[in-house]
Design an enzyme around this catalytic site. Structure first.
Site, short mmCIF file in Angstrom:
data_model
loop_
_atom_site.label_atom_id
_atom_site.label_comp_id
_atom_site.label_asym_id
_atom_site.label_seq_id
_atom_site.Cartn_x
_atom_site.Cartn_y
_atom_site.Cartn_z
N HIS A 17 30.95 -97.19 40.08
CA HIS A 17 30.13 -96.64 38.99
C HIS A 17 29.90 -97.72 37.92
O HIS A 17 30.83 -98.11 37.22
CB HIS A 17 30.89 -95.45 38.40
CG HIS A 17 30.19 -94.75 37.30
ND1 HIS A 17 30.61 -94.78 35.99
CD2 HIS A 17 29.07 -93.98 37.31
CE1 HIS A 17 29.80 -94.04 35.25
NE2 HIS A 17 28.86 -93.55 36.01
N HIS A 59 22.55 -98.76 31.52
CA HIS A 59 22.77 -97.31 31.62
C HIS A 59 21.90 -96.49 30.69
O HIS A 59 21.41 -95.43 31.05
CB HIS A 59 24.24 -96.98 31.34
CG HIS A 59 24.50 -95.50 31.40
ND1 HIS A 59 24.47 -94.68 30.28
CD2 HIS A 59 24.76 -94.67 32.44
CE1 HIS A 59 24.71 -93.43 30.63
NE2 HIS A 59 24.89 -93.40 31.94
O1 G3P Z 1 24.73 -91.44 38.52
C1 G3P Z 1 25.93 -90.75 38.68
C2 G3P Z 1 26.58 -90.82 37.37
O2 G3P Z 1 26.56 -92.16 37.04
C3 G3P Z 1 25.77 -90.02 36.39
O3 G3P Z 1 26.16 -90.23 35.13
O4 G3P Z 1 25.58 -90.96 32.93
O5 G3P Z 1 27.11 -92.33 34.31
O6 G3P Z 1 24.70 -92.27 34.83
P1 G3P Z 1 25.87 -91.52 34.29
CA CA Z 2 24.41 -93.33 36.88
#
Ligand code: G3P
Ligand code: CA
Length: 326
Positions: A17, A59
């Site tokens: 992530h 992000h």
């Molecule tokens: O994309 C999956 C997860 O990353 C969604 O949350 O806010 O971290 O992009 P975010």
């Molecule tokens: Ca994401």
């Protein structure tokens, strides 16, 4: 189940992530290199566009939570005090340094969102373009061996359209140019907005697997979809007409503990899988455990061995790899 359920051996996939963001500032090439070395199957790219339409890996649609933009371009915030990536050219974006994610506390002081992670301070990495990052990953695959996947999120497609930019097309152009548009087992496209996913599938006719991200209706995502509906039997059936899987928030699956201490889980995973959908929940963090969970291993045990998801997003890909090896 679609053929791209797993990388090789039937194991759930590990999606790093924002890279190995538990250890290095998110979405830097350093964080991606570390995740690669830790054995992640897929590396995530959140994507937004610059003023000149370049897809960059970031992000937020804002720059100030993870860069020194306030210091470098002090007069370029909008009236709401935010510094929007789309107001800056790529040349200007290249002048910025990325730091660990921060926020302003009630006293107006900049503090780290995750205090035990990489120190908050002047960064040494820049924001990569999507193309640079893909070439970087392909280079690591060659030098280290492997065929690491991309997991690309279209951020705020409606908002980009309001600003005169088409983020879906911009991303597909980069995937085409780098040769990844045809690699169906190596690329996922994800989005919180069902309209953008339908557009990718039906208008742009991509064959790449699509993941419908599921938020909480109160988060104010840039989408008109009802996320409660998407989790219903009817909603999941509908998702299966345009997407290959779902990316739910982990709390939509783990619902806490009963008064007698038993773990409560929803039926979302089995219902989605019964509709042929993959399930890749987010976000698994050692330093942000849900209530009622004693440690990271317990959380992984529930998701990987009890409800059996098809993969998961984690800031700590090494810990998930080590759990799966056991
Ligand atoms: O994309 C999956 C997860 O990353 C969604 O949350 O806010 O971290 O992009 P975010
Ligand atoms: Ca994401």
């Amino acid at each position: 189940m679609p053929s791209h359920t797993t990388v090789n051996d039937g194991s759930p996939i590990i999606i790093a992530h924002r890279g190995a963001s538990g250890y290095l500032p998110e979405h830097t090439l350093a964080a991606k290199a570390l995740a690669h070395a830790m054995g992640a199957d897929f590396l995530e790219q959140d994507v937004v566009l610059t003023r000149d339409g370049t897809a960059i890996v970031l992000h937020d649609i804002y720059l100030e939570p993870t860069t020194d933009v306030r210091g470098v371009f002090p007069d370029r915030g909008r009236e709401d005090g935010r510094y929007y990536a789309i107001d800056f050219t790529l040349e200007e974006i290249r002048q910025l340094r990325v730091h660990e994610r921060s926020r302003r506390n009630s006293a107006g002081k900049e503090v780290a969102v995750y205090p035990t992670r990489f120190p908050l301070g002047p960064g040494s990495c820049g924001i990569p373009t999507l193309e640079e990052e893909i070439n970087f990953i392909a280079g690591l695959d060659r030098s280290r061996g492997g065929s690491t996947g991309l997991y690309v999120e279209l951020k705020a497609p409606n908002w980009h359209l309001q600003q005169g930019q088409n983020i879906a097309k911009a991303i597909l152009e980069v995937l085409d140019k780098t040769g990844y548009a045809q690699r169906e087992s190596q690329v996922y496209l994800q989005c919180f907005d069902d309209k953008a996913l339908r557009y990718l599938r039906h208008t742009l006719k991509t064959k790449l697997p699509l993941i419908q991200l599921i938020a909480d209706n109160h988060w104010g995502e840039d989408s008109e979809v009802d996320y409660e509906y998407l989790q219903s039997a009817q909603g999941l059936k509908e998702i299966a007409t345009y997407a290959d899987g779902i990316g739910p928030w982990l709390m939509q699956i783990y619902r806490g503990r009963s008064s007698s201490g038993e773990i409560i889980t929803s039926e979302l995973v089995s219902e989605a899988q019964n509709n042929g959908l993959l399930v890749h929940p987010y976000t698994f963090r050692r330093d942000e455990l849900p209530d009622g969970i004693a440690n990271f291993e317990e959380l992984l045990e529930i998701f990987l061995n009890t409800v059996k998801v098809d993969g998961l997003f984690t800031d700590f890909p090494d810990l998930v790899r080590s759990f799966l090896r056991q």
